[in-house]
Write a protein that holds these residues in place. Structure first.
Motif, mmCIF file in Angstrom:
data_model
loop_
_atom_site.group_PDB
_atom_site.id
_atom_site.type_symbol
_atom_site.label_atom_id
_atom_site.label_comp_id
_atom_site.label_asym_id
_atom_site.label_seq_id
_atom_site.Cartn_x
_atom_site.Cartn_y
_atom_site.Cartn_z
ATOM 1 N N GLN A 702 0.834 -1.212 0.000
ATOM 2 C CA GLN A 702 0.000 0.000 0.000
ATOM 3 C C GLN A 702 0.863 1.255 0.000
ATOM 4 O O GLN A 702 0.564 2.233 -0.711
ATOM 5 N N GLN A 703 1.939 1.252 0.774
ATOM 6 C CA GLN A 703 2.830 2.409 0.806
ATOM 7 C C GLN A 703 3.516 2.615 -0.540
ATOM 8 O O GLN A 703 3.632 3.750 -1.024
ATOM 9 N N GLU A 705 2.468 1.731 -3.486
ATOM 10 C CA GLU A 705 1.491 2.255 -4.435
ATOM 11 C C GLU A 705 1.292 3.754 -4.234
ATOM 12 O O GLU A 705 1.270 4.527 -5.201
ATOM 13 N N ALA A 706 1.172 4.185 -3.005
ATOM 14 C CA ALA A 706 0.962 5.605 -2.715
ATOM 15 C C ALA A 706 2.172 6.435 -3.104
ATOM 16 O O ALA A 706 2.040 7.603 -3.504
ATOM 17 N N HIS A 708 4.219 5.598 -5.566
ATOM 18 C CA HIS A 708 4.512 5.300 -6.977
ATOM 19 C C HIS A 708 5.871 4.615 -7.131
ATOM 20 O O HIS A 708 6.634 4.914 -8.058
#
Length: 803
Positions: A702-703, A705-706, A708
């Protein structure tokens, strides 16, 4: 009580430490009040450990244990009960004092009788009149009615019940507390060794002398199933059998050893022998490693020096090889320890040449063979036609030995480190090498043989089916694409990865050039190796991890001694403190990338932001310097490995200095769970499906993805089918795993939809243990044809329907 316990513990510890000593050392026990003590010596018990180490028959080992303990503790009866392999019953495995006819016949459920009560409650039981106890069960064949005094303790190893150890006497009062404490201590020391016997089942299986059916457990060297005749490799004098001897003609001895070294060198330089075109070209690098060791100046100089000192050539060779191998065995890092096997192989080949002017030719029968021996070298394999080698069994060695690496590359099942197996006693016998389970089966009965043949035929058809998927994408039935990269440790791994459809290298371990040299390799030496790897995979990406040594990965020429190496001077900490080594390696990698353009740098063991800041500065400076020197290098992408929990927590602060992230699942699991996976006492607690690990992986994804940041995962987790399903559900789209497992994981992914995995992932979030999680995933694995032993079935649903 505490002091007595401590004294008993100290006595047994001393016993174990001195078990191998030739001198006789006498110890006395405290007076337990068992009988009038005659100050018995522990020297009798010291032979127990020695007996366990050298006795092949488990029943002899156990018989010796109860005999020595009965004599030592001066009791009427000493008995050993072991759990059956299925942990359903306890069987009297050995006794001194009860009827010998009851051994193997007296059988109790885990909650039956006094012994069963001890097993069920995992507690000690000390009674003064056992036959009057309500839990007592009389077994007629034991003839135990005269014995009233009863003391039993459970045998526990790694939280598992192994069996029960019992002493008995005719008196009608309980054993003293000191005796109880001592027996508990004895049981704790013997449980680990007895667990090996108990798990193998050889003490329990009814074996007919006629067929000699046996199972032996080892290590999973290379997966697969092989059936053939046992062929003993090099059944001649070994280095261990060489005795000390002097020589009066030093010149003749020196000429003989020099000629032997030259002969072995020529053998290695002659290529791959019978393996011929079946041997991938890059696997010749393994032969090169042997040549480098053989041509090491230290080897010949030390041998010649010993001859000058008066030793004959064989004795000088043995001492030199033993000393060099011991240096590697002392290393904490498993890769370095495995190199001790290569040193011994080299020494054995030189000895063979030394003792025989003409090498005896091997005329193997024209049939399927299972090669067996202590340590089978790469050059040994090259002497046999590849189509005849159906399996490899080594009584020594590890999963990191070159034999295991080559077996994996050639698709030959291999079982390493098979203890209590003496292949010289079973020449020509039918034997199965089961690389999936890490065991070998000697003289399997007809029904079992038929089942193995069916499984082998099914696996061959399955592998042929997988070949059609080599160039197909690893995409789920609903279109989620997963890139499957390979992990490599030697140049030799390049060809198998490409042959099995690897889309690049997710982790290249650059430590190998440093391990096989007797000093730090030069920039030019590193450049040559890195260039071959990058060229083999171009244009596919290659993630080259910078040097990951220090603490637990020691080099023989750079000693690092630390009390806690896993938390010490390793990875990026070591290389930043030795900047010259780091800069040299970065320059070699950048230069090797000039004609290939597929290099990605990967930094190990990151735990601080300033580590990545410093590393990036070194790379930028190296790029500028090389361009000024006329090398048209480019600035590669730089990634960091998340292995240390602090790196996971600092991701937002680290993001400006990295281009991608790679999760080292083995180390991350180890650090999150505080479990050393190489420690047998806690290794059973190491599982990457532990709920805490899954929570961490979800948070990392999740991190990333946030932020990029592209993220991938490497390690054993990427080969675990249950883990792969959960990683896919989380959204991980790049996995790096061993070359052999790529086709199997590809088939698994092409058999499921990511959408169907989402509810499964949600359910695992409610689980409290890895056992619950695996049980939850098992039904889905069964539906897609993945059997419990992690080998997929031939026809996986949906395998050919994926886009």
């Amino acid at each position: 009580m505490a002091s007595i316990m401590q004294k008993a513990f100290t006595v047994v510890q001393t016993l174990l430490c001195h078990a191998a000593c030739a001198s006789i050392v006498l110890y006395t026990l405290p007076d337990f009040g068992i009988r009038p003590m005659l100050q018995p010596s522990l020297s009798a018990l010291t032979t127990i450990v020695e007996q366990i180490a050298r006795t092949g028959d488990p029943r002899d080992v156990m018989g010796n244990i109860v005999q020595r303990l009965r004599e030592l503790m001066q009791v009427d009866v000493c008995s050993l009960y072991l759990c059956t392999p299925d942990h359903q019953h306890l069987i009297l495995a050995a006794t001194e004092g009860l009827s010998a006819n009851a051994v193997g016949k007296a059988k109790l459920k885990l909650d039956e009788g006094l012994v069963g009560h001890i097993a069920a409650s995992l507690s000690t039981l000390n009674l003064g009149d056992a036959p009057t106890d309500d839990r007592f069960v009389f077994i007629p064949e034991t003839h135990e009615m005269p014995y009233h005094r009863f003391l039993g303790v459970p045998l526990l190893h790694l939280r598992k019940l192994i069996g029960v150890l019992v002493i008995q006497g005719r008196e009608r009062d309980p054993f003293p507390q000191e005796a109880e404490a001592f027996l508990i201590t004895i049981a704790s020391q013997l449980a680990g060794t007895l667990s090996q016997l108990q798990s193998q089942g050889g003490w329990y299986e009814k074996r007919s002398p006629r067929d000699g059916y046996r199972r032996f457990t080892g290590l999973k060297g290379a997966p697969g199933l092989g059936l053939g005749k046992l062929w003993l490799v090099r059944p001649h004098l070994s280095l261990d059998q060489i005795d000390a001897a002097c020589s009066a003609d030093h010149d003749a001895e020196k000429a003989a050893i020099t000629a032997a070294i030259i002969a072995v060198t020529e053998e290695l330089e002659s290529g791959s022998g019978h393996l011929g075109q079946h041997l991938p070209g890059d696997l010749n690098a393994l032969f090169s490693v042997y040549q480098m060791m053989l041509q090491s100046p230290e080897l010949s100089q030390q041998i010649l020096a010993r001859i000058d000192a008066g030793d004959n050539a064989p004795w000088a060779l043995k001492q030199t090889i033993s000393a060099m191998a011991e240096q590697f065995r002392q290393a904490d890092d498993p890769y370095l320890r495995a190199r001790a096997e290569d040193i011994c192989n080299i020494g054995q080949r030189v000895l063979n040449q030394l003792l025989s002017s003409e090498r005896p030719s091997i005329e193997a029968p024209d049939e399927a063979l299972i090669l067996a021996g202590e340590l089978i070298s790469i050059a040994d394999l090259a002497e046999f036609p590849l189509h005849q080698i159906h399996g490899i069994i080594c009584t020594q060695g590890s999963v990191l030995s070159h034999t295991a690496i080559l077996a994996n590359a050639l698709g030959i099942p291999a079982v390493m480190g098979v203890e209590q197996f003496t292949p010289e006693h079973h020449r020509g016998a039918n034997v199965i090498a089961d690389g999936h389970r890490g065991e070998c089966v000697l003289n399997p009965p007809a029904p079992l043989l038929a089942e193995y043949r069916r499984m082998i035929d099914e696996e061959q058809r399955f592998m042929q089916e997988l070949e059609r998927l080599r160039d197909q994408p690893a995409v789920t039935t609903d279109g989620f694409l997963v890139n499957l990269l390979t992990n490599t440790g030697l140049l030799a791994d390049a060809t198998p990865g490409l042959q099995r459809g690897a889309e690049g290298v997710g982790l290249y371990r650059s430590e190998i050039p440093f391990m096989i040299h007797d000093s730090f390799p030069t920039e030019q030496e590193q450049f040559g190796l890195y260039h071959k790897v990058l060229k083999a995979y171009a244009p596919r990406p290659v993630n080259m991890r910078t040097l990951d040594i220090g603490g637990d990965k020691q080099l023989p020429y750079f000693d690092i001694s630390e009390s806690n190496p896993y938390l010490g001077w390793r990875g990026i900490r070591f290389t930043l403190d030795n900047a010259q080594l780091l800069i040299s390696q970065i320059r070699a990698m950048l230069r090797a990338d000039v004609d290939n353009g597929n290099l990605r740098l990967l930094v190990p063991m990151v735990s601080r932001v300033d580590e990545m800041q410093s590393f990036r500065r070194y790379v930028e400076k190296a790029v500028d310097a090389l361009n000024r020197d006329g090398h048209p290098v480019r600035m590669p992408e730089i990634g960091m490995m998340i292995e240390v929990p602090s790196a996971m927590l600092l991701l937002p602060r680290l993001a400006p200095y990295v281009d991608f992230v790679s999760i080292g699942s083995n180390d991350l699991t180890q650090y999150l769970l505080a479990v050393d996976r190489n420690n047998p006492r806690v290794s059973n607690l190491f599982d990457h499906l532990h709920p805490a690990v899954l929570v961490a992986l979800e948070q990392i994804h999740q991190q990333c993805e946030a932020l990029h940041l592209p993220v991938s995962l490497c390690g054993e987790m990427a080969s675990d089918p249950a883990a792969v399903l959960l990683l896919t559900a989380m959204g991980y789209s790049t996995l790096s795993l061993s070359a052999y497992n790529i086709p199997r994981i590809k088939l698994l992914l092409r058999s499921v939809s990511r959408e169907s995995l989402q509810p499964l992932l949600e359910q695992t979030r409610q689980c409290n243990s890895e056992t619950e999680i695996r049980a939850l995933i098992a039904p889905l694995l069964e539906t897609v044809g993945w059997s419990q032993d992690k080998r997929p079935g031939l026809l996986a649903k949906g395998a050919e329907t994926a886009p």
